[in-house]
Structure formats: C-alpha cells, structure tokens
Design a protein around this motif. Sequence first.
Motif: not given
Length: 287
Positions: A151-152, A175-179, A231-232
């Motif tokens: 994820l990183e 999506l906003r959390k990952l971004a 992974i997501g």
Amino acid sequence: MPDSKMPFILIITILLILSACERNTTAEPESGSWAAALKNGSGQLTAFYVPAGGFAWHDGERLTGVTVDILRKFAGWAEDHYGVAVDLDFRAEDDFRTFMQTVVDAGEGVIGFANVTITEERKEIMQFSPPYMHNIAVLISHDSRPALERLEDFGVVFSGLTALAFEGTLHETRLRKLAGDWYPGMPVEYAHSNAEIIEKTASGDTYVAYVDVYNYWRAIEAGAPLKRHTIGDEAAEQFGYILPHGSDWGPVLHEFFAHDGGFLNSETYRSIMEEHLGPGLAELLIP
C-alpha cells in the motif's frame, strides 16, 4: 335539599372521560406502517433503489435482480404468514446520495436498496435489515498498470492517474484515504454509476478505482482489460436494505430473514443468487 341532577351529571362526565381514554388507546396506526397493513390486511411498501446489473435491472418491462427478488419473497412470506398483501411500489433513483437521503427522510412504508454497506456510522441515521450478502471491495486499474504489492507504493504505482469514485460511497472514502496516505494531491473525478467506473477504467491507463467484486467479476467475464490489486481488497463488508429510523417494517423484515432457519440458508436464496449472478460469483458472495 340535594340537587337530584348532580349524580346524573357526574355519571355522564365519567362516561365521557372513559370514552375519550378508550379512543386514545385504540388510535389508528400510522398510515403506511406495518401495523396499519396488519390491521387492514394489505399495505404498500415504496421501494427506492439505485439501478445495478444483477441486482435491480429491467429485463424487458420487468424489474428483476437479486435485491428485487428477495423483496418480492418477503412480500410473499408476509401474505403467507400474516395474511397481509404487500404491494411493492418500485422507484428508481440514479443518484446514490439522493437515494440515501430520500429513505432517511421518509416516513413509514419506505424501504431502500442499493447494495448499501452496513456500518455503525450509518446506523445512527437509518435502520438496516439483516445482511443479504457479503461483499469484497476491490481496487482496480487498467490491466497495463503494474501490480500494487504494498500500500505504501500507491503513489508510485499509480503516479499520474486519477482516482475515479462514485460520490458519497465508501469506495470514495477508501480512495481518498489511500491517496491522503500515499499520494497527496491525487486528482479525484466522479462517476455516476458503477458501469461508468468500469468503462472509464478499462478504456485506458488513466484511472484507479474501487468497485464491488461482482462489478469487477462481470467486467472480466466480458473481457474488460482490468487489473485487480488484491493488496487493496476490503473483505469485511455486508449489504442490507435500509429503512427510516423507527420504521415498524424493520422488525418484520428481521423476522422474514430469520424464518425457517434463516432465509440466507435456504435453497430459494441460493437460487436467486445463482440466477442473477452466476454460480461462481454467487458462491463467493453467499455468507
């Protein structure tokens, strides 16, 4: 000399008070409620939904799909078990946020379905049925994009892409959390349907998005060039019907899901899932 009319007046007064109390305790149930339907032997349940292939779609003139057929089974059970004829009034709403708010703000006699994920936060503003299906939220891109292994590395693997989201959904939040964690400043674009997300993501190496696994599965079966980045995956999701807080249709809906050892354990439920989603996908999503 005592007034002979006094006892008579007192009796009349007492009778009027008792009559008023009786009327108060036998007040008519609220229009549209399950209590009213139970008393009258019939009632209407207005069902708002967001159209979705496999779940709520038109086969010619007939509305069909998993969530439509389950609700029709509920109506049939209500008639068999309680002698109540439930008239289902289906109403489409394409905008997810409008759909949610419409149900939240409604009175009695309203239910909604749009594969809404059951969350504690949402329980504060609406009522849920028992879950009717498990779900996996999957992170997808065009097939030409390298696989995301950690994820990183989100900002590296998806550098130059735009996050594509169905506004107001948990997919947008993910999506906003990952971004926010790994790709600050990543542009976000909104789509108006899951079909649009699939189409745009498959059309070229431009977008990264979250979709429900059944949307991804069907797209792959149709030959769409998509890549799932496992992974997501977010697998701890359940979908439920939604109702306004306090609706008395909630308890009877719970009773339906629990009857005869549980509706989700029945052959009827499995048959509905397999008919509309196919045996492979049904096996993945049946609890």
